[in-house]
Design a protein around this motif. Structure first.
Motif: not given
Length: 230
Positions: A124-150
């Motif tokens: 089970t994934f938590e889905w995050h549809e973002l506005a642009s590829p640049e927004d995806v690139d800017a994500l900080d992996p360490f901001a996600f502390t639990s679960g499974q996020h895509y």
């Protein structure tokens, strides 16, 4: 007395030049690995490690188990694709991978391997549809502390191409370079074929086949063989 096992490392879902891709450790099961699979996967540190329990040459089927550093998975995409390619490369090709979730159909053509599975087999994934590829690139992996996020954003929605990243602290994975199971689940969610650019530059392709079956595939290359001491 210490025991040594051989770990074949391949990179799955590389780009067209054979770069990037998600590392996968492949181990042929033995007495030395029995009941120690989780500890071995944790020590190796790959996002997933596969243990090949056996190959039925007559039936062209292989039984495998898949482990992240934190848990065993009933099915996973990049281990299935990578193992299918490796078995073919060592001249023991199979048509089916027998996994805990079910039988996974396999096709291999040179360096490209495809597997067919069902979205309900995926985590089970938590889905995050973002506005642009640049927004995806800017994500900080360490901001996600639990679960499974895509997280994903369209590069070209009409063409079905998108940019993605996956973070799964629940699996012991800070960031996954290429995630076949999530690609399958997202294809089911969106109901269309996809071309996915994930991580540092890995490439995945998907295709819905009907009846809940979805193919995911890409290029795999041999990387190295290491000796691990238990």
């Amino acid at each position: 007395m210490d025991e040594t096992i051989e770990v074949v490392v391949v990179r799955v879902f590389t780009n067209e030049s054979g770069r990037n891709g998600n590392e996968l450790g492949i181990i042929t099961s033995s007495e030395a690995t029995t009941a120690r699979e989780q500890d071995i996967a944790n020590a190796l540190g790959f996002s997933e490690t596969v243990f090949v329990d056996g190959v039925d040459e007559g039936g062209r089927a292989a039984t495998i188990r898949i482990f992240t550093p934190a848990k065993e998975l009933p099915f996973a995409g990049h281990p299935s694709v990578g193992t299918a390619w490796w078995l073919s490369d060592r001249r023991t090709p199979v048509d089916v991978l027998r996994e805990a979730a079910g039988d996974v159909e396999v096709e291999v053509d040179d360096d490209t391997a495809w597997v067919t599975a069902r979205a309900e087999w995926t985590p089970t994934f938590e889905w995050h549809e973002l506005a642009s590829p640049e927004d995806v690139d800017a994500l900080d992996p360490f901001a996600f502390t639990s679960g499974q996020h895509y997280a994903y954003a369209w590069i070209d929605e009409q063409a079905g191409t998108l940019r993605s990243r996956m973070f799964a602290p629940e699996m012991g994975i800070i960031e996954d370079e290429a995630t076949g199971a999530a690609a399958i689940a997202l294809t089911a969610r969106l109901g269309r074929p996809l071309s996915i650019l994930q991580g540092e530059g890995s490439q995945l392709a998907t295709e819905p086949l009907g009846d809940g079956r979805i193919r995911v595939g890409g290029t795999t290359v041999y990387d190295r063989t290491i000796e691990a001491t238990l």
